[in-house]
Design a protein around this motif. Structure first.
Motif, mmCIF file in Angstrom:
data_model
loop_
_atom_site.group_PDB
_atom_site.id
_atom_site.type_symbol
_atom_site.label_atom_id
_atom_site.label_comp_id
_atom_site.label_asym_id
_atom_site.label_seq_id
_atom_site.Cartn_x
_atom_site.Cartn_y
_atom_site.Cartn_z
ATOM 1 N N ILE A 230 28.160 -30.527 -6.308
ATOM 2 C CA ILE A 230 27.386 -30.677 -7.545
ATOM 3 C C ILE A 230 27.339 -29.362 -8.315
ATOM 4 C CG2 ILE A 230 25.102 -31.160 -8.493
ATOM 5 C CD1 ILE A 230 24.667 -33.051 -6.078
ATOM 6 N N ILE A 231 27.077 -28.264 -7.610
ATOM 7 C CA ILE A 231 27.013 -26.960 -8.262
ATOM 8 C C ILE A 231 28.364 -26.611 -8.899
ATOM 9 C CG2 ILE A 231 26.760 -24.475 -7.879
ATOM 10 C CD1 ILE A 231 24.111 -25.871 -7.849
ATOM 11 N N ASP A 232 29.450 -26.803 -8.177
ATOM 12 C CA ASP A 232 30.777 -26.488 -8.718
ATOM 13 C C ASP A 232 31.088 -27.328 -9.943
ATOM 14 O OD1 ASP A 232 31.184 -24.618 -6.730
ATOM 15 O OD2 ASP A 232 32.432 -25.922 -5.475
ATOM 16 N N GLN A 233 30.755 -28.617 -9.906
ATOM 17 C CA GLN A 233 31.022 -29.482 -11.053
ATOM 18 C C GLN A 233 30.182 -29.080 -12.255
ATOM 19 O OE1 GLN A 233 30.415 -33.474 -9.571
ATOM 20 N NE2 GLN A 233 32.352 -33.496 -8.432
ATOM 21 N N CYS A 234 28.944 -28.685 -12.015
ATOM 22 C CA CYS A 234 28.098 -28.223 -13.116
ATOM 23 C C CYS A 234 28.642 -26.933 -13.717
ATOM 24 C CB CYS A 234 26.658 -28.024 -12.632
ATOM 25 S SG CYS A 234 25.728 -29.556 -12.428
ATOM 26 N N ARG A 235 29.067 -26.002 -12.885
ATOM 27 C CA ARG A 235 29.602 -24.738 -13.399
ATOM 28 C C ARG A 235 30.876 -24.950 -14.198
ATOM 29 N NH1 ARG A 235 28.163 -21.246 -7.945
ATOM 30 N NH2 ARG A 235 26.064 -20.617 -8.635
ATOM 31 N N ASP A 236 31.677 -25.929 -13.800
ATOM 32 C CA ASP A 236 32.900 -26.229 -14.538
ATOM 33 C C ASP A 236 32.607 -26.770 -15.934
ATOM 34 O OD1 ASP A 236 34.507 -25.407 -12.459
ATOM 35 O OD2 ASP A 236 34.848 -27.429 -11.671
ATOM 36 N N GLN A 237 31.495 -27.494 -16.081
ATOM 37 C CA GLN A 237 31.218 -28.195 -17.338
ATOM 38 C C GLN A 237 30.125 -27.556 -18.197
ATOM 39 O OE1 GLN A 237 31.345 -32.690 -16.757
ATOM 40 N NE2 GLN A 237 31.274 -32.024 -14.609
ATOM 41 N N ILE A 238 29.338 -26.682 -17.597
ATOM 42 C CA ILE A 238 28.257 -26.017 -18.347
ATOM 43 C C ILE A 238 28.641 -24.553 -18.485
ATOM 44 C CG2 ILE A 238 25.771 -25.570 -18.451
ATOM 45 C CD1 ILE A 238 25.429 -27.925 -16.462
ATOM 46 N N GLU A 239 29.511 -24.260 -19.430
ATOM 47 C CA GLU A 239 30.051 -22.910 -19.577
ATOM 48 C C GLU A 239 29.130 -21.995 -20.370
ATOM 49 O OE1 GLU A 239 33.844 -23.526 -21.352
ATOM 50 O OE2 GLU A 239 34.758 -24.352 -19.509
ATOM 51 N N PHE A 240 28.178 -22.552 -21.095
ATOM 52 C CA PHE A 240 27.340 -21.764 -21.989
ATOM 53 C C PHE A 240 26.057 -21.269 -21.326
ATOM 54 C CE2 PHE A 240 27.036 -26.306 -22.535
ATOM 55 C CZ PHE A 240 25.686 -26.588 -22.400
ATOM 56 N N LEU A 241 25.835 -21.632 -20.052
ATOM 57 C CA LEU A 241 24.674 -21.165 -19.306
ATOM 58 C C LEU A 241 25.120 -20.747 -17.903
ATOM 59 C CD1 LEU A 241 21.995 -23.894 -20.192
ATOM 60 C CD2 LEU A 241 22.021 -21.536 -21.009
ATOM 61 N N ASP A 242 24.390 -19.797 -17.326
ATOM 62 C CA ASP A 242 24.651 -19.364 -15.960
ATOM 63 C C ASP A 242 23.977 -20.347 -15.016
ATOM 64 O OD1 ASP A 242 25.258 -17.947 -13.678
ATOM 65 O OD2 ASP A 242 23.598 -16.532 -13.908
#
Length: 254
Positions: A230-242
């Motif tokens: 879940i974390i990896d998928q979120c990081r791939d798609q939410i590029e504008f926030l850390d």
């Protein structure tokens, strides 16, 4: 303002407890199994509980908390929630069958617990903290909360999926320092996520584009065994926030 994460997992297990956030030692947001992290003296200091919704992982610890502090309470602990959530707690938990009705113990005139209805859009002042309830989209009537003092602010989505109201409410304010939002399932379980009305990374990424603020972002309510995916998928798609993972035991100062 001090924020302590007592529990934030989507399930239970070794070193995993469910949702409960402690603000400044006297305010709880939700009361899941994370309450087991508190010492008795810390439990005695809690004066207000703000509940997002009636699902068990968010309220399971509250009955035992009240039982533990029963002999020490001189003024009732105030439980704030939507009317539907209060009704569920009264009908199905504090009903003398599952647990005693602490709203009339030790007496109706001096109870341990007081229920107080809160409506979406309403704000309650507790000391120097302002707590705003925001309606969200879940399988039962539910809410998120925005908490602010004179210095900082954070928001907690509670359990939800795609919606407009949460983001619109946050955008009405000038700032947001920290956002805690759920993403319960990985994208491959998107159909299940939609049925249960939870976010998955793709749905969350789309909704976060509605937010005009750029807060610190922490993900909560991750299903056991799926956390890293879940974390990896979120990081791939939410590029504008850390994107950061919220963990039980985390502490923040705002």
């Amino acid at each position: 303002m001090e924020l302590r994460i007592l529990g934030c997992s989507g399930g239970i297990g070794t070193e995993m407890t469910t949702t409960s956030l402690l603000v400044d030692g006297d305010i709880l947001i939700d009361g899941g199994t994370g309450l087991t992290e508190l010492e008795l003296d810390e439990m005695k200091a809690i004066r207000h509980i703000f509940v997002t919704h009636s699902h068990l992982d968010h309220i399971a610890g509250i009955p035992m908390l009240l039982d533990s502090v029963f002999d020490y309470i001189r003024e009732p602990v105030v439980l704030h929630a939507r009317a539907e959530t209060l009704r569920a707690l009264k009908d199905h938990i504090f009903n003398w069958q599952i647990w005693p009705d602490f709203s009339c113990l030790p007496s109706a005139d001096a109870p341990v617990l007081r229920f107080e209805e809160m409506k979406p859009g309403e704000r309650i002042q507790v000391g120097n903290r302002s707590i705003e309830m925001i309606a969200v989209n879940h399988a039962v009537p539910a809410a998120g909360y925005r908490v602010q003092n004179g210095v900082g602010s954070f928001a907690f989505s509670g359990d939800t999926t795609s919606n407009e109201g949460f983001w619109t409410a946050l955008n009405r304010h000038d700032a947001l320092d920290m956002l805690i939002v759920e993403s319960a399932f990985p994208d491959e379980d998107r159909e299940l996520s939609s049925k249960a009305r939870h976010y998955c990374p793709g749905l969350l990424a789309a909704d976060l584009k509605k937010l005009r603020h750029r807060p610190q972002l922490f993900l909560t309510h991750l299903k056991p065994g799926s956390e890293e995916r879940i974390i990896d998928q979120c990081r791939d798609q939410i590029e504008f926030l850390d994107v950061q993972r919220l963990c039980g035991g985390d502490r923040f100062t705002l």
